[in-house]
Design an enzyme around this catalytic site. Structure first.
Site, short mmCIF file in Angstrom:
data_model
loop_
_atom_site.label_atom_id
_atom_site.label_comp_id
_atom_site.label_asym_id
_atom_site.label_seq_id
_atom_site.Cartn_x
_atom_site.Cartn_y
_atom_site.Cartn_z
N HIS A 282 -3.52 4.33 -2.16
CA HIS A 282 -4.49 3.43 -1.51
C HIS A 282 -5.10 4.10 -0.27
CE1 HIS A 282 -1.70 0.36 -3.42
NE2 HIS A 282 -2.87 0.07 -3.96
N GLY B 74 -8.81 4.07 -7.80
CA GLY B 74 -7.94 5.20 -8.13
C GLY B 74 -8.01 5.55 -9.62
N GLN B 75 -7.97 6.83 -9.88
CA GLN B 75 -8.05 7.31 -11.27
C GLN B 75 -6.85 6.89 -12.12
OE1 GLN B 75 -8.37 11.67 -11.94
NE2 GLN B 75 -7.15 11.18 -13.76
N ASP C 65 -5.78 4.11 -12.65
CA ASP C 65 -6.24 2.97 -13.46
C ASP C 65 -7.56 3.35 -14.13
OD1 ASP C 65 -4.14 1.08 -12.62
OD2 ASP C 65 -5.05 1.35 -10.66
N VAL D 262 -3.01 10.01 -6.69
CA VAL D 262 -2.09 10.65 -5.73
C VAL D 262 -0.68 10.56 -6.32
CG1 VAL D 262 -1.16 10.57 -3.37
CG2 VAL D 262 -3.57 10.04 -3.78
N LEU E 124 0.82 -1.22 0.00
CA LEU E 124 0.00 0.00 0.00
C LEU E 124 0.85 1.27 0.00
CD1 LEU E 124 -2.67 -1.12 2.62
CD2 LEU E 124 -2.72 -1.41 0.13
N ASP F 5 0.27 5.93 -0.57
CA ASP F 5 -0.69 7.01 -0.25
C ASP F 5 -1.89 7.02 -1.19
OD1 ASP F 5 0.83 7.75 1.84
OD2 ASP F 5 1.62 9.59 0.95
O1 PAF Z 1 -6.16 -2.02 -8.99
C1 PAF Z 1 -5.83 -3.08 -8.42
O2 PAF Z 1 -5.04 -3.09 -7.48
C2 PAF Z 1 -6.41 -4.40 -8.91
O3 PAF Z 1 -6.55 -4.40 -10.29
C3 PAF Z 1 -7.72 -4.77 -8.22
C4 PAF Z 1 -8.82 -3.77 -8.49
C5 PAF Z 1 -7.50 -4.88 -6.71
C6 PAF Z 1 -8.20 -6.14 -8.71
O4 PAF Z 1 -7.27 -7.13 -8.46
#
Ligand code: PAF
Length: 283
Positions: free
Chosen positions: A37, A147-148, A150, A176, A33, A35
């Site tokens: 997340h 998160g944007q 992705d 972020v 993780l 910032d």
């Molecule tokens: O963005 C991610 O970390 C992953 O693609 C997710 C959404 C947890 C699915 O495994």
């Protein structure tokens, strides 16, 4: 915070919250993780009574030559970050809990999964949609935070949620960034110092194009060319595309609808993605 590893225990625990009419927020992650997340957790805590984070490195979204076995993991550190951030439930199932031996049913996303990352990572969004759908069914959240960075993942998940009538609200949280602009990503830890410096080309290119857009430039080719000039220092550009914010198809020029400038590039052996949304000012 409770750390839970089985679906049965997760259901039992969340049933109590639900019967007390609590609003359940959920941030699915693959751990390690950062910032970005924690911003999902903060958004969830601001809008919901109970925040669930999942940590599961999902094998079905990795291609055969991708980094599944080396994907960064540090569960104890993640657990502490979640506890300190006010997460109520950390759900960390193992692969067998999510994909039992007999597992054979997948969610097959449509057109939104084909361009951009979909073109370079065959099967990736099928794996994402499948695990996200399963996690949604396990957690049964009211709201889910993504998160944007992705952007395409958000689009695919939003469409899946609508298409499958899942009673869940999807919230996209802004990317972020490190103080110098690099989008936060668990994969940044793969970068050497020298690669880390060169990786800045990605956000610089995107910001340069966004600046021109804010100054009034609406020509798609010109905006892409501005970003492209900065991207010379990456080792391999997979794509640099200005796409329509809804369809993810190449945006029409001049821009008249919200669009997203998206990049995927290798710096060394690390694949990084980033984007900026080019939203037209409201009249
Ligand atoms: O963005 C991610 O970390 C992953 O693609 C997710 C959404 C947890 C699915 O495994």
């Amino acid at each position: 915070m409770q750390t839970i590893t089985t679906v049965a225990e997760l259901r039992r625990t969340l049933a109590k919250a639900r019967s007390a009419d609590k609003r359940v927020g959920f941030a699915p992650t693959m751990g390690y993780l950062h910032d970005g997340h924690l911003a999902l957790v903060a958004a969830s805590r601001a809008q919901c009574d109970v925040t669930v984070v999942s940590i599961f490195v999902n094998p079905t979204q990795f291609g055969p030559n991708e980094d599944l076995s080396t994907y960064p993991r540090d569960f104890l550190r993640d657990e502490k970050l979640c506890r300190d951030a006010g997460v109520a439930i950390l759900f960390a199932p193992d692969a067998q809990e999510v994909y039992p031996t007999q597992f054979e049913t997948f969610v097959d996303p449509g057109e939104l999964a084909k361009p951009l990352c979909g073109a370079f990572r065959p099967g990736h969004f099928r794996g994402v949609a499948t695990v996200v759908c399963k996690l949604f069914n396990m957690v049964q959240p009211d709201v889910v935070f993504f998160g944007q960075k992705d952007f395409q993942q958000c689009a695919v998940v939003r469409r899946m949620t609508n298409d499958l009538n899942l009673p869940i609200e999807i919230v996209t949280v802004p990317t972020v960034r490190e103080p110098d602009g690099l989008a936060m990503s668990s994969r940044n830890r793969y970068l050497s110092e020298e690669e880390r410096r060169r990786a800045l080309a990605i956000s610089r290119g995107l910001f340069a194009a966004a600046d021109e857009f804010r100054s009034g430039e609406r020509n798609v080719e010109k905006l892409v060319a501005i970003a492209s000039r900065h991207l010379k220092t990456v080792d391999r550009l997979q794509y640099l595309e200005l796409v329509d914010g809804d369809t993810l198809k190449t945006a029409d020029s001049p821009l008249r609808r919200p669009a997203v400038l998206c990049v995927a590039a290798y710096v060394g052996s690390t694949r990084l993605i980033d984007n900026v949304i080019l939203a037209l000012p409201t009249p």
